[in-house]
Design a protein around this motif. Sequence first.
Motif, PDB file in Angstrom:
ATOM      1  N   THR A 133       3.300  -0.597   1.613  1.00 51.42           N
ATOM      2  CA  THR A 133       3.686   0.646   0.936  1.00 51.42           C
ATOM      3  C   THR A 133       3.342   0.597  -0.555  1.00 51.42           C
ATOM      4  O   THR A 133       3.264   1.643  -1.206  1.00 51.42           O
ATOM      5  CB  THR A 133       5.195   0.924   1.098  1.00 51.42           C
ATOM      6  OG1 THR A 133       5.940  -0.161   0.526  1.00 51.42           O
ATOM      7  CG2 THR A 133       5.570   1.055   2.570  1.00 51.42           C
ATOM      8  N   GLU A 168      -7.486   4.255   6.283  1.00 51.48           N
ATOM      9  CA  GLU A 168      -7.419   4.481   7.732  1.00 51.48           C
ATOM     10  C   GLU A 168      -6.433   3.530   8.412  1.00 51.48           C
ATOM     11  O   GLU A 168      -5.942   3.813   9.510  1.00 51.48           O
ATOM     12  CB  GLU A 168      -8.809   4.328   8.349  1.00 51.48           C
ATOM     13  CG  GLU A 168      -9.704   5.527   8.109  1.00 51.48           C
ATOM     14  CD  GLU A 168     -11.150   5.276   8.525  1.00 51.48           C
ATOM     15  OE1 GLU A 168     -11.423   4.186   9.098  1.00 51.48           O
ATOM     16  OE2 GLU A 168     -11.992   6.152   8.257  1.00 51.48           O
ATOM     17  N   GLY A 174      -3.603   2.975   7.222  1.00 53.04           N
ATOM     18  CA  GLY A 174      -2.279   3.444   6.834  1.00 53.04           C
ATOM     19  C   GLY A 174      -1.792   2.935   5.498  1.00 53.04           C
ATOM     20  O   GLY A 174      -0.612   3.063   5.170  1.00 53.04           O
ATOM     21  N   GLN A 192      -5.552   0.095  12.526  1.00 52.09           N
ATOM     22  CA  GLN A 192      -5.517   1.554  12.469  1.00 52.09           C
ATOM     23  C   GLN A 192      -4.080   2.014  12.238  1.00 52.09           C
ATOM     24  O   GLN A 192      -3.130   1.375  12.678  1.00 52.09           O
ATOM     25  CB  GLN A 192      -6.023   2.162  13.782  1.00 52.09           C
ATOM     26  CG  GLN A 192      -7.487   1.866  14.077  1.00 52.09           C
ATOM     27  CD  GLN A 192      -8.441   2.576  13.139  1.00 52.09           C
ATOM     28  OE1 GLN A 192      -8.217   3.735  12.771  1.00 52.09           O
ATOM     29  NE2 GLN A 192      -9.497   1.890  12.733  1.00 52.09           N
ATOM     30  N   GLY A 193      -3.929   3.110  11.528  1.00 51.81           N
ATOM     31  CA  GLY A 193      -2.609   3.680  11.288  1.00 51.81           C
ATOM     32  C   GLY A 193      -2.764   5.144  10.943  1.00 51.81           C
ATOM     33  O   GLY A 193      -3.866   5.708  11.028  1.00 51.81           O
ATOM     34  N   ARG A 194      -1.696   5.755  10.546  1.00 54.21           N
ATOM     35  CA  ARG A 194      -1.783   7.134  10.071  1.00 54.21           C
ATOM     36  C   ARG A 194      -2.480   7.138   8.725  1.00 54.21           C
ATOM     37  O   ARG A 194      -2.027   6.481   7.776  1.00 54.21           O
ATOM     38  CB  ARG A 194      -0.369   7.719   9.943  1.00 54.21           C
ATOM     39  CG  ARG A 194      -0.368   9.175   9.548  1.00 54.21           C
ATOM     40  CD  ARG A 194       1.048   9.711   9.484  1.00 54.21           C
ATOM     41  NE  ARG A 194       1.066  11.102   9.079  1.00 54.21           N
ATOM     42  CZ  ARG A 194       2.164  11.801   8.898  1.00 54.21           C
ATOM     43  NH1 ARG A 194       3.364  11.236   9.105  1.00 54.21           N
ATOM     44  NH2 ARG A 194       2.100  13.061   8.525  1.00 54.21           N
ATOM     45  N   LYS A 195      -3.585   7.856   8.626  1.00 55.55           N
ATOM     46  CA  LYS A 195      -4.419   7.770   7.428  1.00 55.55           C
ATOM     47  C   LYS A 195      -3.619   8.089   6.166  1.00 55.55           C
ATOM     48  O   LYS A 195      -2.940   9.109   6.078  1.00 55.55           O
ATOM     49  CB  LYS A 195      -5.621   8.701   7.530  1.00 55.55           C
ATOM     50  CG  LYS A 195      -6.585   8.524   6.360  1.00 55.55           C
ATOM     51  CD  LYS A 195      -7.900   9.226   6.577  1.00 55.55           C
ATOM     52  CE  LYS A 195      -8.831   8.960   5.393  1.00 55.55           C
ATOM     53  NZ  LYS A 195     -10.138   9.621   5.553  1.00 55.55           N
ATOM     54  N   ALA A 196      -3.721   7.171   5.197  1.00 60.48           N
ATOM     55  CA  ALA A 196      -2.982   7.307   3.940  1.00 60.48           C
ATOM     56  C   ALA A 196      -3.821   8.037   2.889  1.00 60.48           C
ATOM     57  O   ALA A 196      -5.024   8.253   3.046  1.00 60.48           O
ATOM     58  CB  ALA A 196      -2.570   5.925   3.437  1.00 60.48           C
TER      59      ALA A 196
END
Length: 479
Positions: free
Chosen positions: A49, A75, A77, A148-152
């Motif tokens: 974060t 990409e 996150g 991969q994650g929720r695109k930041a």
Amino acid sequence: MSHVPNSDRAIKFGTDGWRGIIADDFTFDNVRRVAKGIAAYVLKHENPTGGVVIRYDTRFASKQAARIAAEAIAEAGIPVQLTRDATPTPAISLAVKKHGAAGGVVITSSHNPWNWNGVKFKAKFGGSATPAIMKVIEDEVSAGSTPQGRKAHIEEIDLTPAYIESICRFADLQLIAKANFRFAVDSMYGSGRGVLTQIFERCGIHHIAIRQELNPLFPGINPEPIEPHIEMLRQTVLKQGCHAGLATDGDADRIGAIAEDGSFVDSHKIFAVLLRWILERKKWPGEVVRAFNSTRMVDRITAKYGRKLHECSIGFKYIADLMMDHDIVMGGEESGGIGYSRYLPERDGILNCLLLANVMAEEHKPLGQLVADLQREYGQHHYGRRDLHISEHMKQSAVQRARSGETTQLGPYSILRKEAVDGVKFFLDVPTKGNGAEAWVLFRVSGTEPLLRVYVEAASPELVEKILSSAEGFVNCTV
């Protein structure tokens, strides 16, 4: 031998990251691979974060590569802050620490020729990542990690104003202006362009600026502040009657200098001048660390002031590692990187330019006189280096023969003892000319370039050249 596709080649990290030749090893695909490996490391070992800060230098494709790295990390996150323009590498280290980021990505190949580029990683503490961190990232890249994650979000930022404000706190700029010295400032077309000149202009410090424009070909030079690449700075100092010439490399994290008489002041002398000032005048507490291939004049200075000295492997990440565990007032390496733990565990060429000007102002002496004072008090120490572009077989053969117990002579010189902290170092039976340097020669295979480096320190320039010639003969099996 069959050709290995670029995308399938192993990406190996050297002393401070990964480097490759543009369009051969350094491709956008490989940048993406490295960025994904960094993202995997951050997700597993840091607080993602906090985000990642990314900056780039003045080389071909650096801006595009930085955007690709930013996209790959976002990409996964992880939020990204991306600089709007080429920025000094020390500025990203400061931003990482100041903003509590998980780390920093630097698109650069530092002092290498124009056709190289690369990727460095800066750790959350605001310095070169430790060897342990670099190993984890390299393993993630080798494993082909693709998190991969929720695109930041990717935010564009300007790091330079906060960086200038921070480094200016460490130097007495009014005193420098009052001393009325004249400086030549050389950014070598690198990412420090315009920064030192901005500070000097604001404070009314007399200066002449060269090679501040953007030119990714680095015409006629490698952006490394050593001879012969700083010949233009030498000519400017002599022609303009300057009291010193100050140069930073392509990353702006290393320093080189020219004295008022046109003589080259190498990083060893700069380290020694700054160290004596800090211990004698500033009286900052703490221990000192130097790299295995740096001057032993530092040993004499630290002994005089009763400070503990650490010697470490080559690469600023080893100095940064020590700064994490010890109270280190100052650390320096052969290539011109010098840092202070009270600021950051990071080298900073622009900061050291300011501090060198500060020493001159406080001592009321041009740079050459400061160096002469050192040589009188601590003995004549002279240094030389040769980069030998030879085959892998010749490199490994030379190092194996150097390690061998059967090797007891280097040309006409007897070998008194050997050390192998990083490479192989011979201490030689050579005249010290009074209290001059104990002669040594170091053979070391570069971690990032296809060459063998030979380093020498001795009590006179003539001895340095003779030992370098004997060492080159040893490598080529002619002596």
